[in-house]
Write an enzyme that holds these catalytic residues in place. Structure first.
Site, short mmCIF file in Angstrom:
data_model
loop_
_atom_site.label_atom_id
_atom_site.label_comp_id
_atom_site.label_asym_id
_atom_site.label_seq_id
_atom_site.Cartn_x
_atom_site.Cartn_y
_atom_site.Cartn_z
N ASP A 1 0.85 -1.19 0.00
CA ASP A 1 0.00 0.00 0.00
C ASP A 1 0.89 1.24 0.00
O ASP A 1 1.99 1.22 0.56
CB ASP A 1 -0.91 0.03 1.22
CG ASP A 1 -1.90 -1.13 1.23
OD1 ASP A 1 -2.38 -1.49 0.15
OD2 ASP A 1 -2.19 -1.68 2.31
N ASP B 1 -7.09 -1.29 -4.54
CA ASP B 1 -8.15 -0.92 -3.60
C ASP B 1 -9.03 0.18 -4.20
O ASP B 1 -10.26 0.16 -4.04
CB ASP B 1 -7.55 -0.43 -2.28
CG ASP B 1 -6.74 -1.49 -1.57
OD1 ASP B 1 -7.07 -2.68 -1.72
OD2 ASP B 1 -5.79 -1.13 -0.87
#
EC number: 3.4.23.36
Length: 207
Positions: free
Chosen positions: A149, A183
């Protein structure tokens, strides 16, 4: 909408997702708490965080928790793929096909991390920058990789009102999650499905 266009969307999202993850993984160390981000443009920050579990950093306890999660995700991707092909065959609305394609690409992007990254890369621990295909082997076995991430948008922060139960007076940030392109694709796909649900799921015509 043709299957070829759906595949184009999926491939494009996957390329952007994986290119951004691999670039971060091979060029930076993990961003410790309360340290300077890689990039800081006010409300946009670029960090390096690895998520070992599910969304929002949650983990399934036990030695096989991670593997169970990966297997569940793989089955989910097969289900989404079937939904996509079925919707195309039934001449589903363009917005439905686009949304399913985004959700499919996002789910597959994070599965790639979980399944292969532990084998392909060395660990990003103790200030080390990872390398690809290290001679000593990767940092984890097949299916035990971490999801990379890097996107962080702390739009605003403040304190919860004192009268609120449990969190009253506590400090909060919005949006306080670190995420990635995959995401984002899932979130955009779901939001569009909700906003355009009448077009995506039209009522059957009465005979």
């Amino acid at each position: 909408m043709k299957l070829s266009k759906a595949i184009f969307i999926i491939v494009l999202v996957l390329l952007i997702d994986q290119a951004s993850k691999i670039y971060i993984k091979l060029n930076y160390t993990l961003t410790p708490s309360n340290s300077d981000p890689i990039v800081d443009w006010g409300k946009f920050q670029l960090l390096f965080y690895e998520n070992a579990g599910a969304a929002w950093g949650m983990e399934i306890p036990g030695d096989y928790g991670k593997l169970i999660l990966v297997i569940f995700r793989i089955f989910a991707v097969f289900g989404i793929g079937y939904w996509l092909v079925s919707s195309i065959k039934k001449n589903g609305h363009r917005i439905l096909i686009i949304c399913i394609s985004l959700i499919f690409a996002g789910a597959l992007g994070n599965i790639i991390d979980s399944v292969f990254y532990g084998v392909i890369f060395s660990g990003s621990y103790h200030g080390a920058i990872a390398t690809a295909f290290p001679e000593s082997g990767g940092y984890a076995g097949l299916g035990y990789g971490h999801v990379v991430d890097m996107l962080y948008f702390p739009l605003f922060e403040g304190n919860w009102p004192e009268w609120m139960p449990v969190v009253g007076g506590d400090r909060f940030k919005f949006f306080n999650a670190i995420f990635n392109v995959a995401d984002s694709a899932i979130t955009i796909g779901v939001i569009l499905l909700i906003l355009f649900s009448k077009k995506a799921f039209p009522e059957p015509k009465k005979s």
